[in-house]
Scaffold this motif. Structure first.
Motif, PDB file in Angstrom:
ATOM      1  N   PRO A  29      24.340  33.853  50.599  1.00 37.36           N
ATOM      2  CA  PRO A  29      25.207  32.767  51.044  1.00 37.36           C
ATOM      3  C   PRO A  29      24.696  31.569  50.384  1.00 37.36           C
ATOM      4  CG  PRO A  29      23.016  33.344  52.337  1.00 37.36           C
ATOM      5  CD  PRO A  29      23.081  34.237  51.406  1.00 37.36           C
ATOM      6  N   LEU A  30      25.966  30.574  50.510  1.00 40.33           N
ATOM      7  CA  LEU A  30      25.683  29.477  50.277  1.00 40.33           C
ATOM      8  C   LEU A  30      25.690  28.738  51.451  1.00 40.33           C
ATOM      9  CD1 LEU A  30      27.955  28.675  46.966  1.00 40.33           C
ATOM     10  CD2 LEU A  30      25.226  29.105  47.031  1.00 40.33           C
ATOM     11  N   VAL A  31      24.564  28.438  52.053  1.00 41.07           N
ATOM     12  CA  VAL A  31      24.468  27.885  53.444  1.00 41.07           C
ATOM     13  C   VAL A  31      24.552  29.330  54.257  1.00 41.07           C
ATOM     14  CG1 VAL A  31      24.246  26.342  55.252  1.00 41.07           C
ATOM     15  CG2 VAL A  31      24.503  25.380  52.766  1.00 41.07           C
ATOM     16  N   ASN A  32      25.908  29.227  54.728  1.00 40.48           N
ATOM     17  CA  ASN A  32      26.275  30.119  55.934  1.00 40.48           C
ATOM     18  C   ASN A  32      27.410  31.272  55.472  1.00 40.48           C
ATOM     19  OD1 ASN A  32      28.318  28.264  56.061  1.00 40.48           O
ATOM     20  ND2 ASN A  32      28.509  28.592  58.417  1.00 40.48           N
ATOM     21  N   LYS A  33      27.718  30.894  54.137  1.00 42.70           N
ATOM     22  CA  LYS A  33      29.033  31.579  53.698  1.00 42.70           C
ATOM     23  C   LYS A  33      28.853  32.392  52.240  1.00 42.70           C
ATOM     24  CE  LYS A  33      33.303  29.547  53.596  1.00 42.70           C
ATOM     25  NZ  LYS A  33      34.458  29.049  53.154  1.00 42.70           N
ATOM     26  N   PRO A  34      29.003  33.710  52.215  1.00 40.18           N
ATOM     27  CA  PRO A  34      28.609  34.561  51.273  1.00 40.18           C
ATOM     28  C   PRO A  34      29.492  34.085  49.891  1.00 40.18           C
ATOM     29  CG  PRO A  34      29.498  35.782  52.871  1.00 40.18           C
ATOM     30  CD  PRO A  34      29.526  34.562  53.500  1.00 40.18           C
ATOM     31  N   LEU A  35      28.925  34.352  48.880  1.00 41.87           N
ATOM     32  CA  LEU A  35      29.394  33.622  47.412  1.00 41.87           C
ATOM     33  C   LEU A  35      31.000  34.345  47.351  1.00 41.87           C
ATOM     34  CD1 LEU A  35      26.716  34.231  44.717  1.00 41.87           C
ATOM     35  CD2 LEU A  35      28.166  32.049  45.401  1.00 41.87           C
ATOM     36  N   ILE A  36      31.124  35.495  47.697  1.00 41.36           N
ATOM     37  CA  ILE A  36      32.404  36.164  47.420  1.00 41.36           C
ATOM     38  C   ILE A  36      33.516  35.595  48.301  1.00 41.36           C
ATOM     39  CG2 ILE A  36      31.931  38.205  48.862  1.00 41.36           C
ATOM     40  CD1 ILE A  36      33.443  39.867  46.418  1.00 41.36           C
ATOM     41  N   GLU A  37      33.163  35.168  49.427  1.00 36.29           N
ATOM     42  CA  GLU A  37      33.837  34.550  50.443  1.00 36.29           C
ATOM     43  C   GLU A  37      34.498  33.028  49.770  1.00 36.29           C
ATOM     44  OE1 GLU A  37      32.991  34.550  54.833  1.00 36.29           O
ATOM     45  OE2 GLU A  37      34.359  32.820  54.685  1.00 36.29           O
ATOM     46  N   PHE A  38      33.635  32.331  49.036  1.00 35.52           N
ATOM     47  CA  PHE A  38      34.334  31.313  48.429  1.00 35.52           C
ATOM     48  C   PHE A  38      35.378  31.787  47.470  1.00 35.52           C
ATOM     49  CE2 PHE A  38      30.261  29.766  50.062  1.00 35.52           C
ATOM     50  CZ  PHE A  38      30.630  28.338  50.347  1.00 35.52           C
ATOM     51  N   GLY A  39      35.235  32.631  46.724  1.00 35.79           N
ATOM     52  CA  GLY A  39      36.172  33.270  45.621  1.00 35.79           C
ATOM     53  C   GLY A  39      37.345  33.750  46.601  1.00 35.79           C
ATOM     54  N   GLU A 117      43.478  50.512  39.109  1.00 37.26           N
ATOM     55  CA  GLU A 117      43.968  51.421  40.326  1.00 37.26           C
ATOM     56  C   GLU A 117      44.300  50.394  41.344  1.00 37.26           C
ATOM     57  OE1 GLU A 117      43.537  55.139  38.436  1.00 37.26           O
ATOM     58  OE2 GLU A 117      44.127  54.971  40.695  1.00 37.26           O
ATOM     59  N   LEU A 118      43.920  49.294  41.503  1.00 36.47           N
ATOM     60  CA  LEU A 118      44.114  48.555  42.498  1.00 36.47           C
ATOM     61  C   LEU A 118      45.303  47.597  42.323  1.00 36.47           C
ATOM     62  CD1 LEU A 118      40.529  47.653  43.630  1.00 36.47           C
ATOM     63  CD2 LEU A 118      41.722  49.653  44.367  1.00 36.47           C
ATOM     64  N   ILE A 119      45.428  47.230  40.895  1.00 34.00           N
ATOM     65  CA  ILE A 119      46.177  46.168  40.352  1.00 34.00           C
ATOM     66  C   ILE A 119      47.788  46.748  39.951  1.00 34.00           C
ATOM     67  CG2 ILE A 119      46.610  44.506  38.750  1.00 34.00           C
ATOM     68  CD1 ILE A 119      44.400  43.527  40.476  1.00 34.00           C
ATOM     69  N   GLY A 120      47.351  47.749  39.279  1.00 36.13           N
ATOM     70  CA  GLY A 120      48.803  48.270  38.898  1.00 36.13           C
ATOM     71  C   GLY A 120      49.528  47.486  37.738  1.00 36.13           C
ATOM     72  N   ASP A 121      50.850  47.436  37.639  1.00 36.26           N
ATOM     73  CA  ASP A 121      51.432  46.944  36.238  1.00 36.26           C
ATOM     74  C   ASP A 121      51.869  45.428  36.661  1.00 36.26           C
ATOM     75  OD1 ASP A 121      52.183  46.668  33.852  1.00 36.26           O
ATOM     76  OD2 ASP A 121      54.322  47.718  34.417  1.00 36.26           O
ATOM     77  N   GLN A 122      50.928  44.554  37.107  1.00 33.67           N
ATOM     78  CA  GLN A 122      51.518  43.116  37.333  1.00 33.67           C
ATOM     79  C   GLN A 122      50.372  42.174  36.783  1.00 33.67           C
ATOM     80  OE1 GLN A 122      51.327  42.146  41.429  1.00 33.67           O
ATOM     81  NE2 GLN A 122      50.734  44.348  41.952  1.00 33.67           N
ATOM     82  N   PRO A 123      50.684  40.970  36.520  1.00 35.19           N
ATOM     83  CA  PRO A 123      49.584  39.970  36.260  1.00 35.19           C
ATOM     84  C   PRO A 123      48.745  39.762  37.371  1.00 35.19           C
ATOM     85  CG  PRO A 123      51.774  38.803  36.332  1.00 35.19           C
ATOM     86  CD  PRO A 123      52.022  40.335  36.494  1.00 35.19           C
ATOM     87  N   PHE A 124      47.439  39.473  37.109  1.00 31.06           N
ATOM     88  CA  PHE A 124      46.570  39.302  38.252  1.00 31.06           C
ATOM     89  C   PHE A 124      45.235  38.533  37.798  1.00 31.06           C
ATOM     90  CE2 PHE A 124      42.913  41.923  36.409  1.00 31.06           C
ATOM     91  CZ  PHE A 124      43.739  42.381  35.157  1.00 31.06           C
ATOM     92  N   ALA A 125      44.666  37.980  38.766  1.00 33.14           N
ATOM     93  CA  ALA A 125      43.578  36.986  38.508  1.00 33.14           C
ATOM     94  C   ALA A 125      42.240  37.549  38.791  1.00 33.14           C
ATOM     95  CB  ALA A 125      43.573  35.833  39.628  1.00 33.14           C
ATOM     96  N   VAL A 126      41.315  37.133  37.851  1.00 29.14           N
ATOM     97  CA  VAL A 126      40.002  37.873  37.925  1.00 29.14           C
ATOM     98  C   VAL A 126      38.946  36.764  38.454  1.00 29.14           C
ATOM     99  CG1 VAL A 126      37.926  38.980  37.004  1.00 29.14           C
ATOM    100  CG2 VAL A 126      40.322  39.648  36.181  1.00 29.14           C
ATOM    101  N   VAL A 127      38.228  37.018  39.472  1.00 26.13           N
ATOM    102  CA  VAL A 127      37.144  35.841  39.573  1.00 26.13           C
ATOM    103  C   VAL A 127      35.699  36.653  39.744  1.00 26.13           C
ATOM    104  CG1 VAL A 127      36.322  34.627  41.924  1.00 26.13           C
ATOM    105  CG2 VAL A 127      38.532  34.647  41.509  1.00 26.13           C
ATOM    106  N   LEU A 128      34.935  35.981  39.027  1.00 27.39           N
ATOM    107  CA  LEU A 128      33.452  36.381  38.988  1.00 27.39           C
ATOM    108  C   LEU A 128      32.514  35.570  40.043  1.00 27.39           C
ATOM    109  CD1 LEU A 128      32.683  36.613  35.263  1.00 27.39           C
ATOM    110  CD2 LEU A 128      33.717  38.257  36.685  1.00 27.39           C
ATOM    111  N   ALA A 129      32.440  36.111  41.263  1.00 25.86           N
ATOM    112  CA  ALA A 129      32.002  35.420  42.515  1.00 25.86           C
ATOM    113  C   ALA A 129      30.623  34.468  42.170  1.00 25.86           C
ATOM    114  CB  ALA A 129      31.800  36.374  43.484  1.00 25.86           C
ATOM    115  N   ASP A 130      30.044  34.791  41.116  1.00 29.76           N
ATOM    116  CA  ASP A 130      28.575  33.962  40.820  1.00 29.76           C
ATOM    117  C   ASP A 130      29.073  32.552  40.181  1.00 29.76           C
ATOM    118  OD1 ASP A 130      29.061  35.440  38.481  1.00 29.76           O
ATOM    119  OD2 ASP A 130      27.012  36.402  38.753  1.00 29.76           O
ATOM    120  N   ASP A 131      30.049  32.382  39.755  1.00 28.93           N
ATOM    121  CA  ASP A 131      30.782  30.876  39.467  1.00 28.93           C
ATOM    122  C   ASP A 131      31.356  30.656  40.514  1.00 28.93           C
ATOM    123  OD1 ASP A 131      29.668  30.592  36.824  1.00 28.93           O
ATOM    124  OD2 ASP A 131      31.366  31.706  35.756  1.00 28.93           O
ATOM    125  N   LEU A 132      30.846  29.501  41.148  1.00 27.15           N
ATOM    126  CA  LEU A 132      31.548  28.743  42.350  1.00 27.15           C
ATOM    127  C   LEU A 132      32.314  27.805  41.660  1.00 27.15           C
ATOM    128  CD1 LEU A 132      31.733  28.315  45.762  1.00 27.15           C
ATOM    129  CD2 LEU A 132      30.035  26.504  44.973  1.00 27.15           C
TER     130      LEU A 132
END
Ligand code: G1P
Length: 275
Positions: A29-39, A117-132
């Motif tokens: 968490p960053l205080v009370n919210k997990p990193l991935i939730e910020f992403g 498998e989760l994205i299919g054939d479309q443009p998409f974003a990638v987030v690395l949660a440890d970069d806030l």
């Protein structure tokens, strides 16, 4: 419109052991919210509603975090404590979550390929949660990048200038200036040896990728550290067509390092946290 965002979240987070022995680093968490939730917040702000998370063994708490906890919700129902669940409930109303396992850590490029498998054939974003990434003065970084995608229709990496003694920790680009904050990528190298970096522009954990990246990743041989690197696949994509690097507006905290994590915690406490 970019609708889906992929979160590679299978890594071990060894820098935070023993905390990360049984807890995913993305749940720190960053205080009370997990990193991935910020992403996830950043992706929702950018108009995305499909969150694809690439997990590994021991990462169940990420799935649980974005689901109901009936017992807890029942216990605090009607009390002031219920307000504390407001944000996560909004997230659950705005986004769908899907998960896939990466059984063996074979690098960021491999994790992204598993996410096909989760994205299919479309443009998409990638987030690395440890970069806030936080932009207090306007749109979040993914929203800035999604808008650029609408204009340029090619893969985009977020970059930031970093000091020379830190550049070896990153993927680094060499580019030609298109606009004061946009470069066309001519070269790219993953974690260059000290003194060999092609510039001071480091890739940080925000990407927009066009789906042809998956075919390229299928053929990408293991690179730096014996792992399949997204940086190598993006270089191939740049050679075939175009990849842009974008100097984003806002602040980035490297929460994968202890000093960056502490700095981010203080920032969140002082600027974003509401009791
Ligand atoms: C990954 C990428 C690297 C990028 C970095 C940003 O490295 O491979 O190109 O600069 O994320 O955080 P990692 O930090 O996972 O070793």
């Amino acid at each position: 419109m970019i609708k889906k965002c992929l979160f590679p979240a299978a890594g071990y987070g060894t820098r935070f052991l023993p905390a990360t022995k049984s807890m995913p680093k993305e749940m720190m968490p960053l205080v009370n919210k997990p990193l991935i939730e910020f992403g996830v917040d950043e992706a929702i702000e950018a108009g995305m509603s499909g969150m694809g998370i690439v997990v590994g063994r021991g990462k169940h708490s990420i799935e649980d975090h974005f689901d109901h906890n009936y017992e807890l919700e029942h216990e605090i129902s009607g009390t002031p404590k219920e307000a504390k669940l407001g944000d996560i409930r909004k997230i659950m109303d705005s986004a769908r979550f899907s998960f896939i396992r990466q059984r063996k850590m074979q690098g960021l490029g491999h994790a992204i390929l598993i996410g096909k498998e989760l994205i299919g054939d479309q443009p998409f974003a990638v987030v690395l949660a440890d970069d806030l990434c936080i932009n207090q003065d306007g749109d979040g970084v993914l929203k800035q990048m999604a808008a650029l995608y609408e204009q340029f229709r090619c893969s985009i990496v977020a970059v930031e200038e970093v000091p020379e003694d830190e550049i070896h920790k990153y993927g680094v680009i060499k580019g030609s200036v298109i606009r004061d904050d946009i470069y066309r990528v001519d070269d790219m190298v993953e974690k260059p040896a000290p003194g060999t970096a092609p510039s001071n522009l480091a890739i940080i954990g925000r990407y927009i990728l066009t789906p042809d990246i998956f075919d390229i990743l299928e053929k990408t041989k293991p690179g730096k550290g014996g792992e399949v690197q997204i940086t190598d696949a993006l270089l191939e994509q740049a050679k075939r067509g175009c990849v842009l690097a974008y100097k984003f507006k806002g602040k980035r905290f490297d929460c994968g390092s202890v000093p960056g994590y502490i700095e981010a915690t203080n920032f969140v406490y002082e600027n974003l946290y509401e009791d």
